[in-house]
Design an enzyme around this catalytic site. Structure first.
Site, PDB file in Angstrom:
ATOM      1  N   ASN A   7     -16.648 -28.988 -21.402  1.00 10.36           N
ATOM      2  CA  ASN A   7     -17.693 -27.981 -21.265  1.00 10.36           C
ATOM      3  C   ASN A   7     -17.115 -26.877 -20.395  1.00 10.36           C
ATOM      4  OD1 ASN A   7     -19.813 -26.391 -20.115  1.00 10.36           O
ATOM      5  ND2 ASN A   7     -21.297 -27.938 -20.702  1.00 10.36           N
ATOM      6  N   GLU A  35     -20.586 -25.097 -24.503  1.00 10.53           N
ATOM      7  CA  GLU A  35     -20.962 -23.900 -23.737  1.00 10.53           C
ATOM      8  C   GLU A  35     -19.894 -22.812 -23.819  1.00 10.53           C
ATOM      9  OE1 GLU A  35     -23.967 -23.658 -20.469  1.00 10.53           O
ATOM     10  OE2 GLU A  35     -22.908 -25.463 -19.812  1.00 10.53           O
ATOM     11  N   ASP A 148     -20.957 -32.853 -23.903  1.00  9.63           N
ATOM     12  CA  ASP A 148     -21.787 -32.910 -22.717  1.00  9.63           C
ATOM     13  C   ASP A 148     -23.133 -33.487 -23.134  1.00  9.63           C
ATOM     14  OD1 ASP A 148     -23.390 -32.481 -20.528  1.00  9.63           O
ATOM     15  OD2 ASP A 148     -23.037 -30.327 -20.389  1.00  9.63           O
ATOM     16  N   ASN A 150     -25.410 -34.536 -20.920  1.00  4.24           N
ATOM     17  CA  ASN A 150     -26.381 -34.236 -19.869  1.00  4.24           C
ATOM     18  C   ASN A 150     -27.182 -35.461 -19.430  1.00  4.24           C
ATOM     19  OD1 ASN A 150     -26.482 -31.557 -18.674  1.00  4.24           O
ATOM     20  ND2 ASN A 150     -26.747 -30.781 -20.754  1.00  4.24           N
ATOM     21  N   ASP A 220     -20.284 -36.277 -19.391  1.00  2.00           N
ATOM     22  CA  ASP A 220     -19.500 -35.940 -20.583  1.00  2.00           C
ATOM     23  C   ASP A 220     -18.885 -37.220 -21.158  1.00  2.00           C
ATOM     24  OD1 ASP A 220     -19.184 -32.715 -20.469  1.00  2.00           O
ATOM     25  OD2 ASP A 220     -19.200 -33.562 -18.446  1.00  2.00           O
TER      26      ASP A 220
END
Length: 256
Positions: A7, A35, A148, A150, A220
């Site tokens: 990311n 991202e 990712d 989260n 991740d």
């Protein structure tokens, strides 16, 4: 095959911090990016090509937001952008590249930290993602799902599990989801190789000198279909790379 997931928290910002030079030295065959925060015209395509990589991406409709990509030294047989679900594809969250029988995915799961509405969106995404992936497995049984997520899975994956027990990313329902997802046929490659290694994180807040003090979260993952987990050779976290608030993670698999 060496696969890296990273990311970047903005590919243009990462390039200014030496990402391209790091990428060239990484010797990765495939790099899954999350991202990107950039539309196609803002991606340094020529520089990536000079580093030896083809670029395949899915940007969010909103400028400077989300976006996923796959960088690869090998031309894929097929690239699929998105999951065919408009509200997610508009946010640039899923891209897949097929290499023979193997499919590599770069995925960026939503964050719920901005409030109840996005947390609800995240939980709906998690259900829809799991359904999509299970359907995809019928056609493409050998999946590597990098990105990712989260979510921290277990207490070992977060620096302060007690005080973060009610934080998005470590909520009981999120941890239960990732636990059930793994049990449904996937292997967390890092834990497969590094079973109980503590203090191994892939993201740190920019606040309170968190990275220097290694007060991080492991959010991740490179998830591998159980069908070929015995081909996992190595899996690691690379905290020495400092182009983002995340660091890259790597997976090496034996090719048949």
């Amino acid at each position: 095959m060496k696969i890296i997931s990273y990311n970047l928290n903005g590919i243009r910002a990462a390039v200014k911090k030496g990402f391209l030079e790091w990428l060239e030295a990484s010797e990765a065959d495939v790099v899954c990016i999350q991202e990107t925060k950039a539309h196609q015209e803002d991606i340094p395509i020529l520089e990536l090509k000079a580093a030896g990589y083809e670029y395949y991406g899915l940007s969010a409709k909103k400028k400077g937001y989300s976006g996923v990509a796959i960088l690869t030294k090998r031309t894929p047989d097929r690239v699929v952008r998105g999951m065919g679900i408009e509200k997610y594809d508009n946010e640039g969250r899923f891209i897949r590249a097929d290499f023979g029988s193997l499919s590599v995915v770069s995925v960026y799961h939503p964050s719920g930290t901005s409030g109840d509405e996005r947390q609800a969106f995240k939980m709906q995404w998690l259900d829809d993602f799991r359904h999509y992936v299970h359907e995809l497995q019928k056609e493409r049984p050998f999946l590597v799902l990098c990105g990712d997520y989260n979510i921290c899975h277990r207490a070992i994956d977060i620096h302060d599990p007690v005080r973060n027990a009610k934080s998005s990313g470590f909520l009981p329902e999120e941890r239960e989801w990732i636990d059930s997802f793994i049990k449904s046929g996937f292997t967390d490659s890092f834990r497969y190789i590094n079973k109980d290694v503590p203090n191994a994180y892939s993201w740190w807040s920019f606040r309170a000198n968190a990275r220097a003090n290694n007060k991080g979260w492991r959010i991740d993952y490179c998830m591998v279909s159980d069908a070929f987990k015995d081909r996992i050779v190595d899996a690691a976290i690379i905290p020495s790379a400092v182009h983002s608030d995340h660091c890259p993670i790597s997976l090496t698999i034996r090719e048949e």
